[in-house]
Write a protein that holds these residues in place. Structure first.
Motif, PDB file in Angstrom:
ATOM      1  N   SER A  60     -20.655 -16.391 -17.317  1.00  0.00           N
ATOM      2  CA  SER A  60     -21.933 -16.789 -16.718  1.00  0.00           C
ATOM      3  C   SER A  60     -22.325 -15.830 -15.607  1.00  0.00           C
ATOM      4  O   SER A  60     -23.490 -15.408 -15.506  1.00  0.00           O
TER       5      SER A  60
ATOM      6  N   LEU B  15     -25.616 -13.380 -15.516  1.00  0.00           N
ATOM      7  CA  LEU B  15     -26.557 -13.376 -14.397  1.00  0.00           C
ATOM      8  C   LEU B  15     -26.660 -11.989 -13.778  1.00  0.00           C
ATOM      9  O   LEU B  15     -27.770 -11.498 -13.511  1.00  0.00           O
TER      10      LEU B  15
ATOM     11  N   GLN C  92     -28.654  -9.699 -16.022  1.00  0.00           N
ATOM     12  CA  GLN C  92     -30.092  -9.981 -15.908  1.00  0.00           C
ATOM     13  C   GLN C  92     -30.660  -9.403 -14.614  1.00  0.00           C
ATOM     14  O   GLN C  92     -31.744  -8.819 -14.609  1.00  0.00           O
ATOM     15  N   GLN C  93     -29.922  -9.558 -13.523  1.00  0.00           N
ATOM     16  CA  GLN C  93     -30.376  -9.005 -12.239  1.00  0.00           C
ATOM     17  C   GLN C  93     -30.435  -7.483 -12.306  1.00  0.00           C
ATOM     18  O   GLN C  93     -31.363  -6.870 -11.760  1.00  0.00           O
TER      19      GLN C  93
END
Length: 150
Positions: free
Chosen positions: A74, A78, A81-82
């Motif tokens: 996870s 994240l 994506q950042q």
């Protein structure tokens, strides 16, 4: 002679014994056998308990590692994506920098044209012959934006 326990009694060959002594000896052997059997059963039970505890510990460890793995995945998702968002922002900023650089260059060319022969361009700086000092101040991007907005 064979005893009821299935072992031969060596003492009966050497000394004549009565039936009661043989029975007592067989009974003692049976008791030792039963005691050893009980001890072995208890040892096997403890071994099974240790094995079950080890299996339970391993199962708990597997569950904990799966949980940690899920959290790491996870976090990685994240972070990825950042990272993509930052790359997109950087791309936009690079494009804006190029556009502003082109606008600044165009404004400097316009100023050179408007000032004509009254202005001398030296090393990218605009110098006006009627000023007593050289300002040596190029038009910066913020100044160019202010000119375009007005």
């Amino acid at each position: 002679m064979a005893s009821p326990s299935g072992t031969s009694s060596g003492s009966s060959l050497l000394l004549p014994t009565s039936g009661s002594e043989e029975d007592l000896h067989a009974l003692m052997m049976d008791q030792k056998k039963r005691k050893r059997m009980i001890s072995n059963r208890e040892s096997a039970r403890r071994s099974r308990m240790r094995k079950q505890k080890h299996l339970d510990d391993l199962t708990a460890q597997v569950n904990q590692l799966r949980k940690e793995n899920s959290q790491i995945l996870s976090s990685l998702t994240l972070t990825t994506q950042q990272c993509f968002a930052v790359e997109a922002d950087n791309s936009v900023l690079r494009t804006q920098t190029m556009e502003l650089t082109n606008r600044l260059q165009s404004l400097n060319e316009i100023l050179l044209f408007l000032n004509g022969s009254n202005t001398i361009a030296r090393n990218g700086f605009l110098i006006s012959p009627w000023s007593s000092t050289c300002t040596n101040q190029p038009i910066m991007a913020s100044a160019a934006d202010n000119l375009l907005q007005h």
